[in-house]
Design an enzyme around this catalytic site. Structure first.
Site, mmCIF file in Angstrom:
data_model
loop_
_atom_site.group_PDB
_atom_site.id
_atom_site.type_symbol
_atom_site.label_atom_id
_atom_site.label_comp_id
_atom_site.label_asym_id
_atom_site.label_seq_id
_atom_site.Cartn_x
_atom_site.Cartn_y
_atom_site.Cartn_z
ATOM 1 N NE ARG A 54 -7.526 4.863 4.970
ATOM 2 C CZ ARG A 54 -6.801 5.681 5.722
ATOM 3 N NH1 ARG A 54 -7.191 5.963 6.963
ATOM 4 N NH2 ARG A 54 -5.691 6.201 5.258
ATOM 5 C CB CYS A 97 -5.103 6.610 10.560
ATOM 6 S SG CYS A 97 -5.732 5.155 9.715
ATOM 7 C CE LYS A 115 -1.946 2.051 3.961
ATOM 8 N NZ LYS A 115 -2.221 3.481 3.759
ATOM 9 C CG ASN A 116 2.355 2.638 3.545
ATOM 10 O OD1 ASN A 116 1.279 3.216 3.385
ATOM 11 N ND2 ASN A 116 2.701 2.076 4.695
ATOM 12 C CG ASP A 158 2.258 1.540 9.521
ATOM 13 O OD1 ASP A 158 1.920 2.427 10.313
ATOM 14 O OD2 ASP A 158 2.227 1.688 8.280
ATOM 15 N NE ARG A 169 -0.645 10.880 9.805
ATOM 16 C CZ ARG A 169 -1.096 9.754 9.261
ATOM 17 N NH1 ARG A 169 -0.248 8.858 8.797
ATOM 18 N NH2 ARG A 169 -2.383 9.513 9.177
#
Length: 417
Positions: A397, A117, A22-23, A305, A122
């Site tokens: 997600r 999230c 995903k990232n 994570d 951030r």
């Protein structure tokens, strides 16, 4: 309310093939805007964040085709606007990744502050400072950040704090800047390296990725390519930890063991049996697990994570475990939900103390973010009785059909609603 219904107590056994990361997929989708012609991606995960990024790209005029089975085609040659819609950008943090590519290719970008999230502050100030260093003007109006430059020029950019997002955005912007850009104290995550590799395949000249100093020699244009996304190290780690916690035997194939060395080292220290090959990792669970001290940190340290997922395993470990979270100041929002399952854990500032208990008990819990959701699902797998994990809008997600993957390993889990 939609939820996952889980009956705990089954050990997980079997094999899974790692999905695309995903990232890595999200910034690469954004970076496709830099290319002239079609960019053809494979191993793109079918998750809601990918769907949101697809809609953001379409909303500004890009053509995006996705078959839902890993194949995606993006063409950004006919962008109609550089203003991204607030309602989409507000859904995830990675949406700000489009700012760098739009600035580089179209000399302007208007992007709202990103959402996603709620893990704490951030800020995008490091992104914007980097854009300024490249010659862009930055302004803010009605919730939108606007960056504009007639031309970008390479420069030395020092990040006072290592930032994955700022490293990605400034690297993408610098690919088409005139001259050389040096990013100092750059992020070293595998997903950043994958983005650089993708850009190089399109014709960029980037070196030093995977180290604290990345050099980018600007080029005049980039071209379309075929490219495969790297495996997702967080999904790999989640399923390996689930196998360990349930006393099972789980192998993840088509992954990269180098990406999760910090995790496999901790699993070994926790008395779990770990074996690796060129593109696979296998974990056999041993009970009880040993207590650990874990501190999250930028790569190659322990990934933030995976911190909630590891915490789930440590709820049943022998002794007292200590977790220190150094990245996000609101990462521990899962703790109260873990207590509903019977975990003995408490938080003081950035530290979480976990005293291992004999068992967890099924209960209704709600995921407050993506990785907390993964942790609650993992914990429910070993909890006595039945659990209902809601908050699927977060879990979906980052995890592609998590219930199907776990059922294939022997879990008793089904999606309701």
């Amino acid at each position: 309310m939609a939820h996952l219904h889980i009956t705990g107590g089954r050990s997980l056994e079997g094999e899974l093939v790692a999905a695309g990361a995903k990232n890595a997929a999200l910034p690469i989708m954004a970076a496709a805007l830099l290319a002239k012609g079609d960019v053809c991606l494979s191993r793109v995960p079918n998750i809601t964040d990918v769907g949101v990024m697809s809609e953001i790209l379409r909303s500004i005029g890009a053509r995006v085709e996705f078959n839902g089975s890993g194949k995606m085609v993006i063409n950004g040659d006919n962008i109609t606007t550089v203003r991204a819609p607030y309602e989409l950008v507000g859904m995830m943090n990675a949406s700000f990744d489009i700012a760098g590519p739009l600035l580089a290719r179209y000399q302007e970008a208007e992007v709202p502050l990103p959402g996603g999230c709620n893990l704490g502050s951030r800020p995008v100030n490091l992104h914007l400072d980097g854009f300024r260093s490249l010659g862009a003007e930055v302004s803010s109006d009605h919730g939108y950040i606007r960056v504009k430059a007639h031309s970008l020029r390479g420069n030395r950019i020092f990040f006072p704090k290592t930032s994955v997002g700022a490293t990605k955005n400034c690297m993408m912007a610098a690919t088409l800047a005139e001259g050389r850009t040096i990013l100092e104290n750059a992020a070293r995550e595998p997903e950043v390296v994958d983005l650089a590799s993708f850009l190089n395949r399109m014709g960029a000249r980037i070196s030093g990725m995977g180290s604290p100093n990345i050099e980018i020699e600007g080029v005049s244009e980039l071209h379309g390519i075929d490219y495969e996304i790297i495996p997702d190290r967080i999904l790999t780690g989640t399923y390996l930890i689930a196998g360990a916690l349930t006393g099972g035997d789980v192998t993840i194939r088509k992954t990269n063991p180098d990406f999760i060395e910090a995790l496999t080292a901790k699993l070994t220290m926790a008395n779990q049996e770990v074996a690796t090959g060129r593109d696979w990792v296998r974990v056999k669970g041993r009970r009880p697990a040993f207590a650990l001290e874990v501190s999250s940190s930028p790569h190659p340290g322990f990934p933030t994570d995976l911190q909630p997922i590891m915490a789930a395993m440590l709820t049943l470990a022998r002794g007292t475990s200590i977790i220190v979270e150094t990245i996000f100041d609101r990462r521990y929002m899962y703790v109260d939900e873990m207590r509903r399952l019977g975990a003995d854990m408490w938080v003081s500032d950035r530290t979480c103390v976990i005293r291992g208990v004999e068992k967890l008990s099924g209960a209704p819990v709600k995921a407050p973010d993506i990785r907390a959701g993964g942790a609650l699902v993992v914990a429910a797998l070993i909890s006595e009785g039945e659990s209902q994990v809601s908050g699927l809008e977060f879990i979906d997600r980052g995890y592609e059909r998590i219930e199907e993957a776990l059922v294939s390993l022997g879990a008793d889990i089904r999606r309701i609603g």
